[in-house]
Write a protein that holds these residues in place. Structure first.
Motif, mmCIF file in Angstrom:
data_model
loop_
_atom_site.group_PDB
_atom_site.id
_atom_site.type_symbol
_atom_site.label_atom_id
_atom_site.label_comp_id
_atom_site.label_asym_id
_atom_site.label_seq_id
_atom_site.Cartn_x
_atom_site.Cartn_y
_atom_site.Cartn_z
ATOM 1 N N VAL A 1 -43.612 -28.294 -25.959
ATOM 2 C CA VAL A 1 -44.562 -29.402 -25.954
ATOM 3 C C VAL A 1 -45.590 -29.169 -27.056
ATOM 4 N N TYR A 2 -45.833 -30.208 -27.857
ATOM 5 C CA TYR A 2 -46.814 -30.124 -28.932
ATOM 6 C C TYR A 2 -47.736 -31.331 -28.870
ATOM 7 N N VAL A 3 -48.973 -31.128 -29.285
ATOM 8 C CA VAL A 3 -49.925 -32.228 -29.343
ATOM 9 C C VAL A 3 -50.418 -32.380 -30.782
ATOM 10 N N TYR A 4 -50.505 -33.640 -31.222
ATOM 11 C CA TYR A 4 -50.973 -33.945 -32.578
ATOM 12 C C TYR A 4 -52.342 -34.594 -32.503
ATOM 13 N N ASP A 5 -53.262 -34.077 -33.282
ATOM 14 C CA ASP A 5 -54.615 -34.621 -33.386
ATOM 15 C C ASP A 5 -54.735 -35.360 -34.718
ATOM 16 N N PRO A 6 -54.796 -36.702 -34.682
ATOM 17 C CA PRO A 6 -54.866 -37.464 -35.942
ATOM 18 C C PRO A 6 -56.125 -37.170 -36.758
ATOM 19 N N GLN A 7 -57.218 -36.825 -36.069
ATOM 20 C CA GLN A 7 -58.464 -36.555 -36.794
ATOM 21 C C GLN A 7 -58.346 -35.281 -37.630
ATOM 22 N N ALA A 8 -57.699 -34.273 -37.065
ATOM 23 C CA ALA A 8 -57.528 -33.005 -37.781
ATOM 24 C C ALA A 8 -56.231 -32.971 -38.577
ATOM 25 N N ASP A 9 -55.348 -33.955 -38.350
ATOM 26 C CA ASP A 9 -54.017 -33.963 -38.957
ATOM 27 C C ASP A 9 -53.323 -32.623 -38.723
ATOM 28 N N ALA A 10 -53.311 -32.202 -37.443
ATOM 29 C CA ALA A 10 -52.776 -30.881 -37.112
ATOM 30 C C ALA A 10 -52.084 -30.906 -35.751
ATOM 31 N N TRP A 11 -51.092 -30.017 -35.612
ATOM 32 C CA TRP A 11 -50.313 -29.878 -34.385
ATOM 33 C C TRP A 11 -50.680 -28.576 -33.672
ATOM 34 N N THR A 12 -50.666 -28.612 -32.334
ATOM 35 C CA THR A 12 -50.921 -27.430 -31.516
ATOM 36 C C THR A 12 -49.860 -27.339 -30.429
ATOM 37 N N GLN A 13 -49.348 -26.152 -30.176
ATOM 38 C CA GLN A 13 -48.362 -25.970 -29.108
ATOM 39 C C GLN A 13 -49.075 -25.830 -27.762
ATOM 40 N N LEU A 14 -48.492 -26.464 -26.733
ATOM 41 C CA LEU A 14 -49.038 -26.430 -25.380
ATOM 42 C C LEU A 14 -48.053 -25.737 -24.441
ATOM 43 N N ALA A 15 -48.416 -25.651 -23.171
ATOM 44 C CA ALA A 15 -47.521 -25.070 -22.171
ATOM 45 C C ALA A 15 -46.208 -25.843 -22.137
ATOM 46 N N SER A 16 -45.097 -25.130 -22.061
ATOM 47 C CA SER A 16 -43.776 -25.754 -22.055
ATOM 48 C C SER A 16 -43.479 -26.411 -20.709
ATOM 49 N N MET A 17 -42.588 -27.396 -20.728
ATOM 50 C CA MET A 17 -42.098 -27.995 -19.492
ATOM 51 C C MET A 17 -41.314 -26.956 -18.692
ATOM 52 N N ASP A 18 -41.091 -27.245 -17.424
ATOM 53 C CA ASP A 18 -40.350 -26.296 -16.585
ATOM 54 C C ASP A 18 -38.894 -26.164 -17.021
ATOM 55 N N ILE A 19 -38.306 -27.269 -17.534
ATOM 56 C CA ILE A 19 -36.905 -27.240 -17.936
ATOM 57 C C ILE A 19 -36.716 -27.932 -19.282
ATOM 58 N N ASP A 20 -35.602 -27.621 -19.941
ATOM 59 C CA ASP A 20 -35.258 -28.269 -21.203
ATOM 60 C C ASP A 20 -34.896 -29.731 -20.946
ATOM 61 N N ARG A 21 -35.330 -30.604 -21.832
ATOM 62 C CA ARG A 21 -34.994 -32.028 -21.727
ATOM 63 C C ARG A 21 -34.794 -32.627 -23.117
ATOM 64 N N ARG A 22 -33.832 -33.501 -23.233
ATOM 65 C CA ARG A 22 -33.686 -34.364 -24.403
ATOM 66 C C ARG A 22 -33.258 -35.740 -23.912
ATOM 67 N N ARG A 23 -33.463 -36.757 -24.734
ATOM 68 C CA ARG A 23 -33.154 -38.139 -24.354
ATOM 69 C C ARG A 23 -33.823 -38.496 -23.028
ATOM 70 N N HIS A 24 -35.033 -37.963 -22.815
ATOM 71 C CA HIS A 24 -35.801 -38.259 -21.620
ATOM 72 C C HIS A 24 -36.854 -39.316 -21.945
ATOM 73 N N ALA A 25 -37.713 -39.623 -20.973
ATOM 74 C CA ALA A 25 -38.775 -40.601 -21.164
ATOM 75 C C ALA A 25 -40.104 -39.974 -20.796
ATOM 76 N N SER A 26 -41.176 -40.469 -21.400
ATOM 77 C CA SER A 26 -42.511 -39.992 -21.048
ATOM 78 C C SER A 26 -43.495 -41.149 -21.075
ATOM 79 N N ALA A 27 -44.574 -41.000 -20.296
ATOM 80 C CA ALA A 27 -45.648 -41.996 -20.261
ATOM 81 C C ALA A 27 -46.917 -41.319 -19.770
ATOM 82 N N ALA A 28 -48.059 -41.793 -20.240
ATOM 83 C CA ALA A 28 -49.351 -41.249 -19.830
ATOM 84 C C ALA A 28 -50.040 -42.224 -18.889
ATOM 85 N N VAL A 29 -50.439 -41.718 -17.716
ATOM 86 C CA VAL A 29 -51.131 -42.524 -16.715
ATOM 87 C C VAL A 29 -52.193 -41.672 -16.042
#
Length: 269
Positions: free
Chosen positions: A194-222
């Motif tokens: 998992v990575y987060v991008y900050d547009p203000q800093a134009d930089a990426w930071t790594q975060l805590a990984s998900m519990d399992i590997d996933r591809r072709r999945h979906a995500s949403a913020a609520v």
């Protein structure tokens, strides 16, 4: 098989309920929310044909209505809503991978071509932050780490900081003015990163990984949390879901999908 099913997840009740399905099955399509409605665009249809069709869902009536067709059929596309328009970005056009972009104006009921990306892409992600569209990663001959941002006012694209990994089939969502990218495929290796991008800093930071590997999945913020659903894991198609809390930089399991699903999309409404 390919599905037309639509389900609603309520984080407060931690439950899924069925809604009216789309007019036909779609896989590898795009879906975004605009003005309280959902727009589903492109993808693969029942016979594996790349679709140029689009439809809109009104939660007030729990019904779908057809929209004008795109100028180009697209699957594995990016879809984004900004400035009252829906943008279909790149994707697989049948025999070729596309760099072209077209915008749908709900007021006019028509699509129009806008500036193309600098890079052909499929199975990438597209997210809106501060009125601009970020197209990230994907595939064109190789897995891509490049990121470019579209300014609708200037009708132009420009490159920004690349992702830390070359990813396709990942998911991305905007939350708190930043972009969260989860999982995906890097070469033949599925990711739980998992990575987060900050547009203000134009930089990426790594975060805590998900519990399992996933591809072709979906995500949403609520509600200040990032939710990931389904996808393909080490043992095949997944029904599991998990939520990320940025305050604690940690993941927790949440209510699973009603069935295993991949190559699908989620949108917060």
């Amino acid at each position: 098989g390919k599905l037309s099913a639509v389900e609603l997840y309520d984080p407060q009740a931690a439950s899924w309920t069925q809604r009216t399905g789309m007019a036909g099955p779609r896989s590898g399509h795009g879906c975004v929310a605009l003005d309280g409605k959902l727009y589903a665009v492109g993808g693969y249809g029942a016979q594996g044909r790349v679709l140029d069709t689009a439809e809109v869902y009104d939660p007030q009536t729990d019904g779908w209505q057809p929209l004008a067709k795109m100028s180009t059929a697209r699957s594995g596309l990016g879809l984004a809503a900004v400035g009252g328009k829906i943008y279909a970005i790149g994707g697989q056009g049948g025999s070729s991978i596309l760099e072209s972009v077209e915008a749908f104006d709900p007021q006019l009921g028509a699509w129009a071509l806008v500036a193309s990306m600098s890079q052909r892409r499929e199975h990438h992600t597209s997210v809106v932050i501060d009125g601009k569209i970020y197209a990230m990663g994907g595939y064109f001959g190789q897995f891509l780490d490049t990121v470019e941002v579209y300014d609708p006012q200037a009708d132009s694209w420009q490159r920004v900081a690349s992702m830390p990994r070359r990813l396709a089939g990942h998911a991305a969502a905007a939350m708190g003015g930043k972009i969260y990218v989860t999982g995906g495929l890097e070469q033949a290796s599925r990711q739980n990163s998992v990575y987060v991008y900050d547009p203000q800093a134009d930089a990426w930071t790594q975060l805590a990984s998900m519990d399992i590997d996933r591809r072709r999945h979906a995500s949403a913020a609520v509600g200040g949390k990032l939710y990931v659903f389904g996808g393909v894991g080490d043992e095949g198609c997944l029904s599991t879901a998990e939520a990320y809390d940025p305050a604690s930089n940690s993941w927790a399991q949440v209510t699973s999908l009603t069935s295993a699903r991949s190559h699908f999309v989620a949108a917060a409404l």
